[in-house]
Scaffold this motif. Structure first.
Motif, PDB file in Angstrom:
ATOM      1  N   VAL A 205       0.839  -1.200   0.000  1.00 34.53           N
ATOM      2  CA  VAL A 205       0.000   0.000   0.000  1.00 34.53           C
ATOM      3  C   VAL A 205       0.872   1.247   0.000  1.00 34.53           C
ATOM      4  CG1 VAL A 205      -1.694   1.336   1.324  1.00 34.53           C
ATOM      5  CG2 VAL A 205      -1.929  -1.147   1.152  1.00 34.53           C
ATOM      6  N   ALA A 206       1.869   1.258   0.881  1.00 35.16           N
ATOM      7  CA  ALA A 206       2.765   2.414   0.977  1.00 35.16           C
ATOM      8  C   ALA A 206       3.519   2.642  -0.324  1.00 35.16           C
ATOM      9  CB  ALA A 206       3.747   2.217   2.132  1.00 35.16           C
ATOM     10  N   ALA A 207       3.917   1.552  -0.989  1.00 36.28           N
ATOM     11  CA  ALA A 207       4.653   1.675  -2.251  1.00 36.28           C
ATOM     12  C   ALA A 207       3.763   2.257  -3.349  1.00 36.28           C
ATOM     13  CB  ALA A 207       5.194   0.315  -2.677  1.00 36.28           C
ATOM     14  N   LEU A 208       2.516   1.823  -3.410  1.00 37.08           N
ATOM     15  CA  LEU A 208       1.584   2.371  -4.386  1.00 37.08           C
ATOM     16  C   LEU A 208       1.372   3.866  -4.149  1.00 37.08           C
ATOM     17  CD1 LEU A 208      -1.128  -0.440  -4.481  1.00 37.08           C
ATOM     18  CD2 LEU A 208       0.139   0.395  -6.469  1.00 37.08           C
ATOM     19  N   LEU A 209       1.223   4.239  -2.898  1.00 39.50           N
ATOM     20  CA  LEU A 209       1.022   5.648  -2.569  1.00 39.50           C
ATOM     21  C   LEU A 209       2.257   6.475  -2.907  1.00 39.50           C
ATOM     22  CD1 LEU A 209      -0.871   5.205   0.815  1.00 39.50           C
ATOM     23  CD2 LEU A 209      -1.808   6.240  -1.263  1.00 39.50           C
ATOM     24  N   ALA A 210       3.427   5.964  -2.584  1.00 39.87           N
ATOM     25  CA  ALA A 210       4.663   6.696  -2.870  1.00 39.87           C
ATOM     26  C   ALA A 210       4.831   6.918  -4.362  1.00 39.87           C
ATOM     27  CB  ALA A 210       5.864   5.936  -2.292  1.00 39.87           C
ATOM     28  N   ALA A 211       4.544   5.882  -5.156  1.00 39.20           N
ATOM     29  CA  ALA A 211       4.682   5.998  -6.604  1.00 39.20           C
ATOM     30  C   ALA A 211       3.727   7.031  -7.182  1.00 39.20           C
ATOM     31  CB  ALA A 211       4.445   4.642  -7.258  1.00 39.20           C
ATOM     32  N   ALA A 212       2.580   7.239  -6.518  1.00 38.59           N
ATOM     33  CA  ALA A 212       1.589   8.213  -6.980  1.00 38.59           C
ATOM     34  C   ALA A 212       1.874   9.625  -6.476  1.00 38.59           C
ATOM     35  CB  ALA A 212       0.194   7.779  -6.546  1.00 38.59           C
ATOM     36  N   GLY A 213       2.890   9.766  -5.616  1.00 41.71           N
ATOM     37  CA  GLY A 213       3.254  11.091  -5.137  1.00 41.71           C
ATOM     38  C   GLY A 213       2.736  11.431  -3.747  1.00 41.71           C
ATOM     39  N   PHE A 214       2.424  10.395  -2.941  1.00 36.38           N
ATOM     40  CA  PHE A 214       1.934  10.616  -1.586  1.00 36.38           C
ATOM     41  C   PHE A 214       3.023  10.333  -0.558  1.00 36.38           C
ATOM     42  CE2 PHE A 214      -2.085   9.880  -3.859  1.00 36.38           C
ATOM     43  CZ  PHE A 214      -2.860  10.917  -3.354  1.00 36.38           C
ATOM     44  N   SER A 215       2.833  10.895   0.628  1.00 35.30           N
ATOM     45  CA  SER A 215       3.778  10.705   1.728  1.00 35.30           C
ATOM     46  C   SER A 215       3.577   9.327   2.369  1.00 35.30           C
ATOM     47  CB  SER A 215       3.579  11.794   2.777  1.00 35.30           C
ATOM     48  OG  SER A 215       2.274  11.697   3.346  1.00 35.30           O
ATOM     49  N   VAL A 216       4.465   8.979   3.293  1.00 36.32           N
ATOM     50  CA  VAL A 216       4.352   7.715   4.026  1.00 36.32           C
ATOM     51  C   VAL A 216       3.018   7.692   4.776  1.00 36.32           C
ATOM     52  CG1 VAL A 216       5.337   6.283   5.846  1.00 36.32           C
ATOM     53  CG2 VAL A 216       6.847   7.531   4.278  1.00 36.32           C
ATOM     54  N   PRO A 217       2.180   6.670   4.563  1.00 35.46           N
ATOM     55  CA  PRO A 217       0.854   6.664   5.191  1.00 35.46           C
ATOM     56  C   PRO A 217       0.920   6.300   6.670  1.00 35.46           C
ATOM     57  CG  PRO A 217       1.180   4.649   3.937  1.00 35.46           C
ATOM     58  CD  PRO A 217       2.382   5.518   3.666  1.00 35.46           C
ATOM     59  N   GLU A 218      -0.014   6.859   7.436  1.00 33.83           N
ATOM     60  CA  GLU A 218      -0.144   6.541   8.859  1.00 33.83           C
ATOM     61  C   GLU A 218      -1.446   5.780   9.060  1.00 33.83           C
ATOM     62  OE1 GLU A 218      -0.199   8.717  13.255  1.00 33.83           O
ATOM     63  OE2 GLU A 218      -0.070   9.925  11.430  1.00 33.83           O
ATOM     64  N   ARG A 219      -1.337   4.546   9.548  1.00 29.49           N
ATOM     65  CA  ARG A 219      -2.543   3.736   9.755  1.00 29.49           C
ATOM     66  C   ARG A 219      -3.220   4.145  11.053  1.00 29.49           C
ATOM     67  NH1 ARG A 219      -2.692  -1.569  11.877  1.00 29.49           N
ATOM     68  NH2 ARG A 219      -0.492  -1.858  11.300  1.00 29.49           N
ATOM     69  N   PHE A 220      -4.567   4.307  10.997  1.00 31.66           N
ATOM     70  CA  PHE A 220      -5.313   4.692  12.185  1.00 31.66           C
ATOM     71  C   PHE A 220      -6.447   3.730  12.515  1.00 31.66           C
ATOM     72  CE2 PHE A 220      -7.248   6.996   8.622  1.00 31.66           C
ATOM     73  CZ  PHE A 220      -8.597   6.702   8.773  1.00 31.66           C
ATOM     74  N   PHE A 221      -6.648   2.689  11.677  1.00 30.69           N
ATOM     75  CA  PHE A 221      -7.726   1.732  11.933  1.00 30.69           C
ATOM     76  C   PHE A 221      -7.353   0.408  11.295  1.00 30.69           C
ATOM     77  CE2 PHE A 221     -11.651  -0.484  10.848  1.00 30.69           C
ATOM     78  CZ  PHE A 221     -12.375  -0.411  12.027  1.00 30.69           C
ATOM     79  N   SER A 222      -7.720  -0.694  11.982  1.00 32.61           N
ATOM     80  CA  SER A 222      -7.456  -2.021  11.446  1.00 32.61           C
ATOM     81  C   SER A 222      -8.535  -2.988  11.923  1.00 32.61           C
ATOM     82  CB  SER A 222      -6.075  -2.514  11.897  1.00 32.61           C
ATOM     83  OG  SER A 222      -5.778  -3.781  11.340  1.00 32.61           O
ATOM     84  N   SER A 223      -8.943  -3.906  11.041  1.00 37.65           N
ATOM     85  CA  SER A 223      -9.946  -4.911  11.385  1.00 37.65           C
ATOM     86  C   SER A 223      -9.768  -6.106  10.449  1.00 37.65           C
ATOM     87  CB  SER A 223     -11.354  -4.322  11.243  1.00 37.65           C
ATOM     88  OG  SER A 223     -12.344  -5.308  11.453  1.00 37.65           O
ATOM     89  N   LEU A 224      -9.234  -7.212  10.990  1.00 42.34           N
ATOM     90  CA  LEU A 224      -8.912  -8.386  10.179  1.00 42.34           C
ATOM     91  C   LEU A 224      -8.053  -7.978   8.972  1.00 42.34           C
ATOM     92  CD1 LEU A 224     -12.250 -10.455  10.416  1.00 42.34           C
ATOM     93  CD2 LEU A 224     -10.160 -10.694  11.774  1.00 42.34           C
TER      94      LEU A 224
END
Length: 235
Positions: A205-224
């Motif tokens: 996920v982080a690699a896809l975002l970086a390639a699109a020009g986004f910063s390192v993502p911060e996860r705030f929710f998780s469920s399974l």
């Protein structure tokens, strides 16, 4: 979504989406509420914000929740599925915020290619796009339409389903808990396994975002298998 991925949301599946989504995602409403809270915190300051909502069809939960928290914000809701968008429009009207939401039945790529939005929300979309190249293209299309520094809240399934047998069995039990027979559970899992292709990991996920020009993502929710992240378009 691509034409192939949105076609599965026919009128029958669209009608059952609200109930099934809340069973399939433990914490459905909490994820939408936290997405609104995180986005509001990230965009604190100016009252008026313009938000792009990608794959907005269905419950429109991300719109109605965020609109309740931020009464001065406006939204452009984009979804290529007519049945799903119809449901979203009905939910928005019921919430009394119809004048603050514009609907576009098309892909993000159909919007003018200019940075016209302060933020974007994309919840439960990326894993419905089969091809990695199409996932990347969608994130790039979103980035182009965000102002530099603009926020993206991204949520969806990540990790290959067969890579986590315990989580997969727990997921099956969610439907059993809500009255589904063993046969129904197996049919639901088979449909999910055949029709959704999530990124293989949080790193993917982080690699896809970086390639699109986004910063390192911060996860705030998780469920399974599900995660939700906040990221920003790099300036």
């Amino acid at each position: 979504m691509t034409s192939l991925s949105h076609a599965k949301f026919d009128p029958t599946r669209a009608r059952e989406y609200a109930e099934q989504a809340r069973i399939g995602l433990a914490g459905y409403d909490a994820c939408h509420e936290l997405s609104a809270c995180v986005l509001s915190a990230a965009l604190a300051g100016a009252k008026e914000r313009r938000v792009l909502v990608v794959g907005a069809g269905g419950t429109a939960g991300e719109i109605t929740t965020t609109a309740r928290l931020e009464p001065s914000w406006t939204f452009v809701a984009v979804d290529p599925s007519e049945p799903m968008l119809t449901l979203a429009q009905a939910a928005v009207e019921e919430a009394g915020i119809g004048e603050r939401v514009s609907f576009v039945r098309d892909a993000v790529s159909a919007l003018p290619p200019e940075p016209a939005f302060d933020a974007a929300l994309m919840i439960g979309v990326l894993h419905h796009i089969p091809e990695e190249s199409d996932k990347a293209r969608l994130l790039e299309d979103i980035a182009r339409r965000l102002r530099p520094g603009g926020s993206l809240v991204l949520a969806g399934n990540y990790r290959a389903y067969d890579s986590e047998p315990l989580l997969l069995a727990a997921w099956a039990n969610r439907w059993r808990l809500h009255g589904a027979s063993d046969e129904d559970v197996q049919a639901k899992l088979a449909r999910i396994m055949a029709g959704a292709v999530p990124p293989e990991s949080e790193e993917a996920v982080a690699a896809l975002l970086a390639a699109a020009g986004f910063s390192v993502p911060e996860r705030f929710f998780s469920s399974l298998f599900w995660g939700a992240w906040h990221t920003q378009r790099e300036t």
